[in-house]
Design a protein around this motif. Structure first.
Motif, short mmCIF file in Angstrom:
data_model
loop_
_atom_site.label_atom_id
_atom_site.label_comp_id
_atom_site.label_asym_id
_atom_site.label_seq_id
_atom_site.Cartn_x
_atom_site.Cartn_y
_atom_site.Cartn_z
N ASN A 65 0.74 -1.47 0.08
CA ASN A 65 -0.04 -0.17 0.02
C ASN A 65 0.85 1.27 0.10
O ASN A 65 1.66 1.31 0.62
N ASN A 66 0.55 2.27 -0.75
CA ASN A 66 1.20 3.31 -1.08
C ASN A 66 2.72 3.36 -1.78
O ASN A 66 3.59 4.25 -1.42
N ALA A 67 2.82 2.31 -2.30
CA ALA A 67 4.07 1.84 -3.09
C ALA A 67 4.17 2.91 -4.31
O ALA A 67 3.38 3.79 -4.51
N LYS A 68 5.66 3.22 -4.62
CA LYS A 68 5.81 4.02 -5.84
C LYS A 68 6.34 3.04 -6.78
O LYS A 68 7.13 2.30 -6.52
N VAL A 69 5.80 3.25 -8.22
CA VAL A 69 6.18 2.48 -9.15
C VAL A 69 6.75 3.50 -10.33
O VAL A 69 6.12 4.22 -10.55
N GLU A 70 7.85 2.75 -10.86
CA GLU A 70 8.30 3.44 -12.11
C GLU A 70 8.50 2.38 -13.17
O GLU A 70 8.74 1.31 -12.77
N PHE A 71 8.20 2.77 -14.30
CA PHE A 71 8.23 1.64 -15.26
C PHE A 71 8.78 2.24 -16.73
O PHE A 71 8.22 3.47 -16.96
N THR A 72 9.73 1.65 -17.32
CA THR A 72 9.92 2.00 -18.79
C THR A 72 9.95 0.83 -19.88
O THR A 72 10.16 -0.28 -19.48
N VAL A 73 9.34 1.38 -20.97
CA VAL A 73 9.10 0.39 -22.17
C VAL A 73 10.20 0.94 -23.41
O VAL A 73 10.08 1.92 -23.68
N ASP A 74 10.92 -0.19 -23.76
CA ASP A 74 11.68 0.11 -25.15
C ASP A 74 10.77 0.06 -26.52
O ASP A 74 10.17 -1.09 -26.85
N VAL A 75 10.40 1.33 -27.05
CA VAL A 75 9.36 1.16 -27.97
C VAL A 75 9.93 0.22 -29.32
O VAL A 75 9.09 -0.22 -29.71
N ASN A 76 11.23 0.48 -29.39
CA ASN A 76 11.84 -0.41 -30.61
C ASN A 76 11.60 -1.95 -30.40
O ASN A 76 11.86 -2.61 -31.26
N SER A 77 11.01 -2.25 -29.47
CA SER A 77 11.26 -3.70 -28.97
C SER A 77 9.61 -4.38 -29.13
O SER A 77 9.44 -5.39 -28.91
N ILE A 78 8.93 -3.50 -30.00
CA ILE A 78 7.40 -3.84 -30.34
C ILE A 78 7.39 -5.19 -31.20
O ILE A 78 8.46 -5.12 -32.02
N ASN A 79 6.60 -5.94 -30.79
CA ASN A 79 6.40 -7.13 -31.77
C ASN A 79 5.00 -7.75 -31.80
O ASN A 79 4.32 -7.93 -30.86
N SER A 107 4.10 6.45 -11.01
CA SER A 107 2.78 6.38 -10.09
C SER A 107 2.91 7.54 -9.14
O SER A 107 3.78 8.16 -8.80
N THR A 108 1.54 8.13 -9.23
CA THR A 108 1.48 9.15 -8.09
C THR A 108 0.40 8.54 -6.88
O THR A 108 0.44 9.30 -5.77
N SER A 109 -0.05 7.42 -7.06
CA SER A 109 -0.95 6.64 -6.16
C SER A 109 -1.07 5.27 -6.37
O SER A 109 -1.22 4.76 -7.47
N PHE A 110 -0.87 4.43 -5.14
CA PHE A 110 -1.05 3.00 -5.25
C PHE A 110 -2.02 2.74 -4.06
O PHE A 110 -1.30 2.52 -2.94
N LYS A 111 -3.19 2.51 -3.97
CA LYS A 111 -4.02 2.27 -3.03
C LYS A 111 -4.72 0.88 -2.97
O LYS A 111 -5.26 0.35 -4.03
N LYS A 112 -4.54 0.17 -1.74
CA LYS A 112 -5.21 -1.07 -1.66
C LYS A 112 -6.67 -1.04 -1.53
O LYS A 112 -7.40 -0.15 -1.02
N GLY A 113 -7.33 -1.94 -2.23
CA GLY A 113 -8.99 -2.18 -2.35
C GLY A 113 -9.29 -3.19 -1.44
O GLY A 113 -8.71 -3.88 -0.45
N LYS A 114 -10.29 -4.04 -1.98
CA LYS A 114 -10.84 -5.24 -1.31
C LYS A 114 -9.80 -6.34 -1.70
O LYS A 114 -9.29 -6.67 -3.08
N GLY A 115 -9.53 -7.24 -0.70
CA GLY A 115 -8.75 -8.46 -1.19
C GLY A 115 -7.42 -8.10 -1.56
O GLY A 115 -6.56 -7.41 -1.04
N ASN A 116 -6.92 -8.67 -2.58
CA ASN A 116 -5.66 -8.39 -3.32
C ASN A 116 -5.57 -7.37 -4.27
O ASN A 116 -4.87 -7.45 -5.31
N ASN A 117 -6.85 -6.60 -4.26
CA ASN A 117 -7.01 -5.75 -5.53
C ASN A 117 -6.46 -4.35 -5.21
O ASN A 117 -6.78 -3.88 -3.76
N TYR A 118 -5.72 -3.53 -5.98
CA TYR A 118 -5.34 -2.29 -5.86
C TYR A 118 -5.62 -1.41 -7.16
O TYR A 118 -6.19 -1.61 -7.91
N VAL A 119 -5.58 -0.22 -6.72
CA VAL A 119 -5.77 0.88 -7.79
C VAL A 119 -4.63 1.69 -7.90
O VAL A 119 -4.14 2.26 -6.86
N MET A 120 -3.93 1.91 -9.02
CA MET A 120 -2.84 2.67 -9.41
C MET A 120 -2.81 3.51 -10.35
O MET A 120 -3.68 3.43 -11.28
N GLU A 121 -2.72 4.87 -9.64
CA GLU A 121 -2.79 6.17 -10.93
C GLU A 121 -1.40 6.57 -11.08
O GLU A 121 -0.37 6.41 -10.29
#
Length: 196
Positions: A65-79, A107-121
């Motif tokens: 809960n409240n984790a910070k996430v960063e992710f990067t994708v290499d566009v040239n690897s599209i398949n 991410s700006t928000s990572f909130k725990k919902g019901k059970g093992n579900n989260y909403v990340m914005e």
């Protein structure tokens, strides 16, 4: 007695700091995938993936809960299993991979919902456009693998408008339908390893 009390207080402080300490997790790309699908000619869907990507999670708690996430994708690897289509997608009609070789998410928000579900914005950047995006996240749990590594699994989904990010190319069929749909479904199945 005073020394014992001081020792107990110090021990409690150490335990509390350990529990609340930030934990870093790095994506295990060999056990993860980044996929997308979009409608084609209105009647079907074309699927594709990106084979090169990197990401991390900074978690302040064991339940993420409240984790910070960063992710990067290499566009040239599209398949998309079609060399000509992949080349077109890398062109300026779509991603312009030469000028904008990466897609990024923070991410700006990572909130725990019901059970093992989260909403990340957070902020998703494609080409030179950044927009707020909401992801539905399902946490699959954590486990220690046979080599002593702690792993955590997540499935993350969202839908975006490609045109909102400047991926504008399209043509119309004789019946008036679009060759390529605007709405893109993004599905990420990710395994993260706890940093040592």
């Amino acid at each position: 007695m005073k020394k014992i009390s001081t020792f107990i207080a110090a021990a409690m402080l150490f335990v509390a700091s350990s529990v609340t300490a930030q934990t870093k997790w790095n994506v295990d790309a060999s056990h993860s995938n980044v996929k997308f699908s979009v409608s084609h000619l209105v009647i079907s869907e074309v699927e594709g993936s990106f084979t090169k990507f990197n990401g991390s999670i900074d978690a302040p708690a064991a339940d993420f809960n409240n984790a910070k996430v960063e992710f990067t994708v290499d566009v040239n690897s599209i398949n998309t299993d079609n060399e000509g289509r992949d080349k077109h997608l890398k062109s300026d009609d779509f991603f312009n991979a030469e000028k904008f070789p990466q897609m990024t998410f923070k991410s700006t928000s990572f909130k725990k919902g019901k059970g093992n579900n989260y909403v990340m914005e957070g902020d998703l950047t494609i080409r030179d456009v950044t927009k707020k995006v909401k992801f539905d996240v399902a946490y699959g749990g954590s486990v220690v693998d046979p080599w002593g590594n702690t792993k955590a699994g997540f499935k993350t989904t969202t839908k975006i408008s490609r045109k909102a990010y400047g991926l504008m190319w399209n043509k119309m069929t004789e019946a008036g339908g679009a060759v390529v749909g605007d709405e893109v479904t993004i599905i990420l199945k990710l395994e993260f390893g706890k940093a040592k």
